[in-house]
Write a protein that holds these residues in place. Structure first.
Motif, PDB file in Angstrom:
ATOM      1  N   GLY A 145     -11.660  29.947  51.080  1.00 44.96           N
ATOM      2  CA  GLY A 145     -12.274  30.027  49.720  1.00 44.96           C
ATOM      3  C   GLY A 145     -12.842  31.419  49.408  1.00 44.96           C
ATOM      4  N   SER A 146     -13.516  32.202  50.490  1.00 41.54           N
ATOM      5  CA  SER A 146     -14.047  33.412  50.575  1.00 41.54           C
ATOM      6  C   SER A 146     -12.953  34.462  50.927  1.00 41.54           C
ATOM      7  N   ALA A 147     -11.736  34.205  51.117  1.00 42.72           N
ATOM      8  CA  ALA A 147     -10.921  35.178  51.375  1.00 42.72           C
ATOM      9  C   ALA A 147     -10.577  36.378  50.230  1.00 42.72           C
ATOM     10  N   GLU A 148     -10.527  37.477  50.533  1.00 45.53           N
ATOM     11  CA  GLU A 148     -10.300  38.566  49.654  1.00 45.53           C
ATOM     12  C   GLU A 148      -9.022  39.003  49.646  1.00 45.53           C
ATOM     13  N   ARG A 149      -8.002  39.124  50.898  1.00 42.56           N
ATOM     14  CA  ARG A 149      -7.153  39.736  50.958  1.00 42.56           C
ATOM     15  C   ARG A 149      -5.988  39.235  51.462  1.00 42.56           C
ATOM     16  N   SER A 150      -6.108  38.414  52.666  1.00 43.68           N
ATOM     17  CA  SER A 150      -5.054  37.515  53.108  1.00 43.68           C
ATOM     18  C   SER A 150      -5.442  36.444  54.105  1.00 43.68           C
ATOM     19  N   ILE A 151      -4.604  35.486  54.205  1.00 42.59           N
ATOM     20  CA  ILE A 151      -4.768  34.208  54.816  1.00 42.59           C
ATOM     21  C   ILE A 151      -3.365  33.934  55.709  1.00 42.59           C
ATOM     22  N   ALA A 152      -3.623  33.507  57.030  1.00 42.15           N
ATOM     23  CA  ALA A 152      -2.380  33.431  57.920  1.00 42.15           C
ATOM     24  C   ALA A 152      -2.839  32.063  58.490  1.00 42.15           C
ATOM     25  N   LEU A 153      -2.122  30.814  58.256  1.00 40.76           N
ATOM     26  CA  LEU A 153      -2.335  29.629  58.968  1.00 40.76           C
ATOM     27  C   LEU A 153      -1.168  29.290  59.620  1.00 40.76           C
ATOM     28  N   SER A 154      -0.991  28.600  60.874  1.00 40.20           N
ATOM     29  CA  SER A 154      -0.127  28.380  61.697  1.00 40.20           C
ATOM     30  C   SER A 154      -0.419  26.985  62.327  1.00 40.20           C
ATOM     31  N   THR A 155      -0.014  25.858  62.050  1.00 44.86           N
ATOM     32  CA  THR A 155      -0.335  24.379  62.414  1.00 44.86           C
ATOM     33  C   THR A 155       1.026  23.673  62.869  1.00 44.86           C
ATOM     34  N   TYR A 156       0.870  22.831  63.926  1.00 42.45           N
ATOM     35  CA  TYR A 156       1.890  21.904  64.238  1.00 42.45           C
ATOM     36  C   TYR A 156       2.260  20.944  63.253  1.00 42.45           C
ATOM     37  N   GLN A 229       1.318  25.995  68.349  1.00 40.57           N
ATOM     38  CA  GLN A 229       0.233  26.814  68.114  1.00 40.57           C
ATOM     39  C   GLN A 229      -0.934  26.594  66.918  1.00 40.57           C
ATOM     40  N   LYS A 230      -2.099  26.615  66.950  1.00 43.92           N
ATOM     41  CA  LYS A 230      -2.974  26.319  65.731  1.00 43.92           C
ATOM     42  C   LYS A 230      -3.646  27.653  65.761  1.00 43.92           C
ATOM     43  N   ILE A 231      -3.603  28.381  64.630  1.00 42.75           N
ATOM     44  CA  ILE A 231      -4.230  29.434  64.281  1.00 42.75           C
ATOM     45  C   ILE A 231      -4.396  29.634  62.767  1.00 42.75           C
ATOM     46  N   MET A 232      -5.401  30.412  62.413  1.00 45.62           N
ATOM     47  CA  MET A 232      -5.900  30.800  61.270  1.00 45.62           C
ATOM     48  C   MET A 232      -6.766  32.001  61.277  1.00 45.62           C
ATOM     49  N   VAL A 233      -6.245  32.981  60.352  1.00 53.40           N
ATOM     50  CA  VAL A 233      -7.068  34.521  60.375  1.00 53.40           C
ATOM     51  C   VAL A 233      -7.316  34.475  58.766  1.00 53.40           C
ATOM     52  N   GLY A 412     -18.924  28.191  85.505  1.00 52.35           N
ATOM     53  CA  GLY A 412     -19.557  28.501  84.473  1.00 52.35           C
ATOM     54  C   GLY A 412     -19.708  29.927  83.780  1.00 52.35           C
ATOM     55  N   MET A 413     -18.546  30.579  84.078  1.00 54.03           N
ATOM     56  CA  MET A 413     -18.270  32.001  83.536  1.00 54.03           C
ATOM     57  C   MET A 413     -17.188  32.043  82.972  1.00 54.03           C
ATOM     58  N   TRP A 414     -16.201  31.479  83.265  1.00 53.07           N
ATOM     59  CA  TRP A 414     -14.679  31.626  82.494  1.00 53.07           C
ATOM     60  C   TRP A 414     -14.365  30.353  82.109  1.00 53.07           C
ATOM     61  N   SER A 415     -13.548  30.539  80.805  1.00 52.82           N
ATOM     62  CA  SER A 415     -13.158  29.350  80.043  1.00 52.82           C
ATOM     63  C   SER A 415     -12.027  29.561  79.251  1.00 52.82           C
ATOM     64  N   MET A 416     -11.242  28.437  79.092  1.00 55.34           N
ATOM     65  CA  MET A 416      -9.922  28.569  78.193  1.00 55.34           C
ATOM     66  C   MET A 416      -9.801  27.305  77.196  1.00 55.34           C
ATOM     67  N   VAL A 417      -9.671  27.804  75.845  1.00 53.99           N
ATOM     68  CA  VAL A 417      -9.401  26.782  74.824  1.00 53.99           C
ATOM     69  C   VAL A 417      -8.272  27.110  74.268  1.00 53.99           C
ATOM     70  N   GLY A 418      -7.573  26.154  73.530  1.00 53.85           N
ATOM     71  CA  GLY A 418      -6.504  26.258  72.646  1.00 53.85           C
ATOM     72  C   GLY A 418      -5.431  25.240  72.413  1.00 53.85           C
ATOM     73  N   SER A 419      -4.320  25.362  72.332  1.00 52.70           N
ATOM     74  CA  SER A 419      -3.252  24.331  71.881  1.00 52.70           C
ATOM     75  C   SER A 419      -2.655  23.864  73.160  1.00 52.70           C
ATOM     76  N   ALA A 420      -2.563  24.524  74.244  1.00 49.78           N
ATOM     77  CA  ALA A 420      -1.849  23.990  75.281  1.00 49.78           C
ATOM     78  C   ALA A 420      -2.322  22.672  76.072  1.00 49.78           C
ATOM     79  N   ASN A 421      -1.528  21.671  76.422  1.00 49.66           N
ATOM     80  CA  ASN A 421      -1.621  20.522  77.230  1.00 49.66           C
ATOM     81  C   ASN A 421      -1.397  20.935  78.762  1.00 49.66           C
ATOM     82  N   TRP A 422      -1.929  19.902  79.645  1.00 54.10           N
ATOM     83  CA  TRP A 422      -1.562  20.098  80.837  1.00 54.10           C
ATOM     84  C   TRP A 422      -0.095  19.519  81.177  1.00 54.10           C
ATOM     85  N   ASP A 423       0.990  19.971  80.791  1.00 56.99           N
ATOM     86  CA  ASP A 423       2.116  19.185  81.088  1.00 56.99           C
ATOM     87  C   ASP A 423       3.136  20.214  80.685  1.00 56.99           C
TER      88      ASP A 423
END
Length: 486
Positions: A145-156, A229-233, A412-423
């Motif tokens: 709703g606050s976008a002024e120039r562009s929206i990129a959305l990728s979803t499964y 992938q799940k990405i929105m910019v 307690g220092m490194w982390s990973m999040v995202g779309s990938a499962n352990w398979d």
């Protein structure tokens, strides 16, 4: 004359068998990196005339990776695949850049990571945690709703339900304001909703595309090359990523019949360009349109203390960056490893790395959903859990609704999040996007989430796994055989 021709048949068959067997055996030796698999295939080809090499040609060749490279090979020469130019030197984990000297102990992991994928580590990011669709969707729709120039959305998955239609309304309103909107939905994921959302997107004039979409039966191999992938910019500056699809089941407050628990992440800072970079490549591959310029790639200032980079991965890559980064993190761990995933079918190498970490004295917690939307995945993973429990891993089954969360932390220092499962589907067959993060504050936030899950979980003991009924063990062993394809 007929007798002469009939006399040639044994010679002709021998030539076909010899040529087929030799050709298949050479292909095995040149293409199979696992010696045991190579030896098994060569033995089968040699010892079982005709059937051996025919079966290998049908089932033994990794056509998924080859087909992915064929499909995307023409794009591999474009600048889109080149890593984004770094804004700094080194690994970005110095005390000056990270704000935390403890992270310097992970510099070797960062150096390893850049050999796996030469994408730069970007300091100065903030990553916010959004729980379920109750928090994620309003935040994402507000950004639209606050976008002024562009929206990129990728979803499964983008369902035609109340949640999906709220996104469509927001995207259509942005388009009417003159915002450039690009929506990428996976070709198979778009089938999940009945009726499909596609007619509504066309009616509202939203610029969308479907990744590797086909109605043709002979295109069924594409089931194994999904854009997960799940990405929105938004405006090239505000990013969202994680594992959450767009579906009403994620809105727990709406009391759906099959609720889905999950976390999504709002990303601010220079690493947002990595999200946009990945989306732009997939959009260009799917549509041929090149997304470039300040509307999509503006200059972005630093906003926080997290050092991060994006990890795109897919079957067209020789080394899967997500899988190899997981292996590196498991090897580097010294105190604890936390893994939360909805589907846990790691290959033999990953299982061994987890086991070795636990046997070194690292506390390994693996949190899986007690209620699964795919029971056969649970059956296939159970024999692996017994092996890991024997190595000293702590296995937990979370209570409540199906938990789709994907989180990993180390020390307690490194982390990973995202779309990938352990398979294998995520780490070998699909196109995925994860965010690799270095930062104690963000890792601590994720650890708190994991600890809350553990507090409400059922501990799965080695005794419980080892004393399963014989019918249950046979069922689990049967589905384990199919685990590379689940």
């Amino acid at each position: 004359m007929q007798t002469g021709i009939s006399d040639l048949w044994p010679i002709l068959l021998a030539v076909i068998q010899f040529g087929g067997a030799i050709g298949a055996a050479i292909h095995v030796m040149l293409s199979k990196s696992d010696e045991r698999a190579a030896a098994g295939w060569v033995g089968f080809i040699v010892l079982v005339p005709f059937v051996g090499w025919v079966v290998y040609l049908l089932f033994g060749i990794n056509r998924i990776q080859r087909r992915a490279r064929e499909l995307r090979g023409a794009k591999n020469e474009t600048l889109l695949l080149a890593p984004l130019p770094p804004r700094h030197g080194g690994t970005a984990l110095s005390e000056r850049e990270s704000g935390d000297p403890k992270l310097k102990v992970l510099e070797s992991l960062a150096r390893f990571g850049q050999k796996v994928l030469p994408e730069s580590f970007e300091p100065g990011n903030s990553v916010g945690v959004l729980q379920n669709g109750d928090e994620a969707y309003p935040s994402m729709i507000a950004a639209i709703g606050s976008a002024e120039r562009s929206i990129a959305l990728s979803t499964y998955i983008f369902n035609n339900d109340p949640a999906g239609r709220r996104f469509v309304d927001a995207l259509a309103a942005a388009r009417e304001r003159g915002v450039r909107v690009r929506l990428l939905i996976d070709g198979v994921g778009s089938w999940y909703s009945r009726p499909s959302l596609i007619p509504l997107l066309e009616e509202r004039g939203i610029d969308y595309a479907r990744f590797l979409h086909s109605f043709m039966p002979w295109q069924m191999p594409y089931l194994n090359m999904r854009n997960h992938q799940k990405i929105m910019v938004v405006d090239g500056r505000h990013g969202f990523t994680g594992g959450m699809n767009i579906a009403e089941g994620n809105v727990v407050a709406a009391a759906p019949s099959k609720p889905i628990l999950d976390y999504h992440f709002r990303v601010e800072g220079p690493v947002v360009a990595h999200l946009m970079h990945t989306f732009a490549y997939e959009w260009n591959f799917t549509t041929g349109e090149l997304l470039d310029g300040p509307d999509w790639f503006p200059e972005i200032g630093e906003t926080g203390d997290v050092v991060a980079r994006g990890l795109p991965a897919g079957p067209d890559m020789g080394l899967n960056p997500i899988r190899w980064t997981l292996l590196g993190a498991l090897a580097e761990a010294r105190r604890n490893i936390r893994i939360v995933t909805p589907y846990f079918l790691p290959d033999a190498t990953l299982r061994t790395a987890i086991s070795v970490a636990a046997m070194r004295g690292v506390v390994v917690d693996i949190v899986l959903p007690r209620t699964s939307n795919l029971p056969f995945i649970d059956w296939a993973s159970t024999p692996q859990l017994e092996w890991l429990a024997r190595a000293g891993c702590r296995i937990w089954k979370s209570a409540g609704a199906f938990d789709h969360t994907k989180i990993m932390t180390v020390d307690g220092m490194w982390s990973m999040v995202g779309s990938a499962n352990w398979d294998d589907r995520s780490l070998r067959l699909n196109f995925e996007f994860n965010l690799e993060c270095y930062g104690t504050s963000f890792a601590r936030t994720l650890d708190d989430i994991v600890e809350r899950k553990i507090a409400d979980s059922h501990p799965v003991s080695l005794e419980e796994l080892a004393t399963r009924s014989l019918p249950g063990r046979i069922r689990d062993a049967f589905f384990r055989l199919a685990s590379p394809y689940l």
